[in-house]
Design a protein around this motif. Structure first.
Motif, short mmCIF file in Angstrom:
data_model
loop_
_atom_site.label_atom_id
_atom_site.label_comp_id
_atom_site.label_asym_id
_atom_site.label_seq_id
_atom_site.Cartn_x
_atom_site.Cartn_y
_atom_site.Cartn_z
N GLY A 22 0.81 -1.21 0.00
CA GLY A 22 0.00 0.00 0.00
C GLY A 22 0.84 1.26 0.00
O GLY A 22 1.90 1.31 0.62
N ASP A 23 0.36 2.24 -0.72
CA ASP A 23 0.98 3.57 -0.78
C ASP A 23 -0.18 4.55 -0.66
O ASP A 23 -1.13 4.50 -1.46
N GLU A 24 -0.13 5.42 0.33
CA GLU A 24 -1.25 6.34 0.57
C GLU A 24 -1.57 7.21 -0.64
O GLU A 24 -2.71 7.62 -0.81
N LEU B 207 -3.33 0.54 -3.54
CA LEU B 207 -2.95 -0.82 -3.15
C LEU B 207 -2.49 -1.61 -4.35
O LEU B 207 -2.93 -1.37 -5.48
N ALA B 208 -1.64 -2.61 -4.10
CA ALA B 208 -1.18 -3.51 -5.16
C ALA B 208 -1.00 -4.90 -4.58
O ALA B 208 -0.58 -5.06 -3.43
#
Length: 70
Positions: A42-44, A48-49
């Protein structure tokens, strides 16, 4: 408009317990089987990946590779 080869998009619904169901076609394309463990990244800012397991394995191996391993 046709989709680019090898590119996919699916929608999922988040249940009351925070669970999602990975669509059948996605499981088939990526070889996901019952009992498999997946990594959720996750990256804000970017989202998501869930990368294919084979790519994560390559990445982890590269992170821990030393000069002696080469």
């Amino acid at each position: 408009m046709s989709r680019p080869k090898g590119k996919y998009a699916w929608t999922v619904t988040v249940g009351e317990k925070g669970q999602i169901v990975i669509p059948k076609q996605a499981r088939e394309v990526f070889g996901i089987k019952p009992g498999d463990n997946l990594i959720l990244l996750g990256d804000e800012e970017r989202g998501l990946a869930i990368p294919p397991k084979s790519e994560i394995t390559k990445f982890i191996s590269a992170v821990f590779e030393t000069e002696q391993d080469k």
